[in-house]
Scaffold this active site. Sequence first.
Site, PDB file in Angstrom:
ATOM      1  CG  ASP A  40      -2.216   1.493   0.955  1.00  0.00           C
ATOM      2  OD1 ASP A  40      -2.470   1.612   0.295  1.00  0.00           O
ATOM      3  OD2 ASP A  40      -1.949   1.952   2.242  1.00  0.00           O
ATOM      4  CB  SER A  41       0.295   4.871  -1.051  1.00  0.00           C
ATOM      5  OG  SER A  41      -1.082   4.818  -0.575  1.00  0.00           O
TER       6      SER A  41
ATOM      7  CE1 TYR B   4       2.211   6.168  -3.333  1.00  0.00           C
ATOM      8  CE2 TYR B   4       1.618   4.305  -5.120  1.00  0.00           C
ATOM      9  CZ  TYR B   4       3.198   4.283  -3.938  1.00  0.00           C
ATOM     10  OH  TYR B   4       4.289   4.491  -3.774  1.00  0.00           O
ATOM     11  N   GLY B   5      -3.004   9.097  -3.838  1.00  0.00           N
ATOM     12  CA  GLY B   5      -4.173   9.614  -4.383  1.00  0.00           C
ATOM     13  C   GLY B   5      -4.006  10.298  -5.306  1.00  0.00           C
TER      14      GLY B   5
ATOM     15  CB  CYS C  45      -3.415   0.698  -2.635  1.00  0.00           C
ATOM     16  SG  CYS C  45      -3.210   2.018  -3.291  1.00  0.00           S
ATOM     17  CG  ASN C  46      -9.515   0.736  -2.729  1.00  0.00           C
ATOM     18  OD1 ASN C  46     -10.724  -0.184  -4.643  1.00  0.00           O
ATOM     19  ND2 ASN C  46      -9.646   0.461  -2.478  1.00  0.00           N
ATOM     20  CB  THR C  47      -4.220   5.069  -5.143  1.00  0.00           C
ATOM     21  OG1 THR C  47      -5.365   5.607  -4.618  1.00  0.00           O
ATOM     22  CG2 THR C  47      -4.382   6.287  -6.450  1.00  0.00           C
TER      23      THR C  47
ATOM     24  CD  GLU D 200      -0.824   7.131   5.503  1.00  0.00           C
ATOM     25  OE1 GLU D 200       0.573   8.171   6.106  1.00  0.00           O
ATOM     26  OE2 GLU D 200      -0.984   6.274   5.134  1.00  0.00           O
TER      27      GLU D 200
ATOM     28  CB  CYS E  35      -9.733   4.856   0.288  1.00  0.00           C
ATOM     29  SG  CYS E  35      -8.060   5.168   0.597  1.00  0.00           S
ATOM     30  CB  THR E  36      -6.853   0.018   1.766  1.00  0.00           C
ATOM     31  OG1 THR E  36      -5.315   1.256   1.604  1.00  0.00           O
ATOM     32  CG2 THR E  36      -7.110  -0.694   0.848  1.00  0.00           C
ATOM     33  CG  HIS E  37      -6.180   5.089   4.086  1.00  0.00           C
ATOM     34  ND1 HIS E  37      -5.044   4.130   3.505  1.00  0.00           N
ATOM     35  CD2 HIS E  37      -4.396   5.673   5.050  1.00  0.00           C
ATOM     36  CE1 HIS E  37      -3.650   4.679   3.532  1.00  0.00           C
ATOM     37  NE2 HIS E  37      -2.969   5.368   4.190  1.00  0.00           N
TER      38      HIS E  37
HETATM   39  N1  DGL Z   1      -5.033   3.155   0.210  1.00  0.00           N
HETATM   40  C1  DGL Z   1      -4.350   3.831  -1.034  1.00  0.00           C
HETATM   41  C2  DGL Z   1      -6.409   3.372  -1.190  1.00  0.00           C
HETATM   42  O1  DGL Z   1      -6.918   2.683  -0.559  1.00  0.00           O
HETATM   43  C3  DGL Z   1      -4.804   5.247  -0.129  1.00  0.00           C
HETATM   44  C4  DGL Z   1      -4.261   5.870  -0.996  1.00  0.00           C
HETATM   45  C5  DGL Z   1      -3.035   7.225  -1.186  1.00  0.00           C
HETATM   46  O2  DGL Z   1      -2.233   6.916  -0.666  1.00  0.00           O
HETATM   47  O3  DGL Z   1      -3.965   8.013  -1.286  1.00  0.00           O
HETATM   48  O4  DGL Z   1      -6.499   4.060  -2.315  1.00  0.00           O
END
Ligand code: DGL
Length: 288
Positions: free
Chosen positions: A23-24, A55-56, A86-88, A171, A205-207
């Site tokens: 993940d990011s 990353y988004g 990570c979805n992004t 974060e 989004c996994t966050h």
């Molecule tokens: N957990 C990432 C996702 O699912 C986070 C995105 C990010 O880094 O902006 O998209």
Amino acid sequence: MPSQPGGILFLNMHQSAPIGIFDSGYGGLTVLREIVRTLPAYDYLYLGDNARAPYGIRSFETVYEYTLQSVKWLFQKGCPLIILACNTASAKALRSIQQKDLQAFGENKKVLGVIRPTVEVIGEYSASGKVGILGTKGTVLSDSYPIELNKFFPSVHVYQQACPMWVPLVENNEFENDGARFFIKKDLDKLIMQDAEIDTILLACTHYPLLENAISSLLPGKINIISQGKIVAASLADYLTRHPEIDTQCSRNSQREFYTTDSTADFDRQAKIFYGEAVSSVHHTLAE
Ligand code: DGL
């Protein structure tokens, strides 16, 4: 013969090694937590690119480049299978990596994302056939969810809302105060206003699972709020059953390793919140 794309020495495919989870930042830990609950015997190696998160908000090219560097490193560590938790990264990098890069890493190396397993089931949660997607700007602008969901549930209407403030709030561990609730409510209202019959909202989004309490307190009770962790874990279990050629390469000593590209002290403190138990991470700088 070990293969050497980009001058990196890759481990022999016949050795067994951990499943890589990427993940990011910290978000993928919410997925890892559920994967470990479902498949506790396997070994896992987690990499959080915290130094370059979020990353988004980044371009396709940048997310692809960062994700590819991470994937390369996880393969170099011997992982036979990598989950982009990570979805992004799943939306913006997975397809290119699968189509352009994967072959160079050797036979029977796989990278999977979190979007496909989610769209395979998400339509089943909705009675009204109206599903809301909350994600990063990158995930929403990629249109991956509406496009992929349509393949499995063509009659389901998909509504999306980008929530650019949510990952930074999570974060930075600032997600339980009034300021956070202000931004959460603002984006939820924008989603709900698109159609009052939305009865299922996917936290794409996994966050976001860390925001679930705040989200449910701000929504009418009749709306299902769906996190991806359990869905991805069930899908991985099914995948390993269907792919013995990958499964046999995955080691099983119930070991977990954690790597971060930023401060290990910060990672260990935050990881406890996302993963639910104490971890001791190792620093790794990804090649530029
Ligand atoms: N957990 C990432 C996702 O699912 C986070 C995105 C990010 O880094 O902006 O998209």
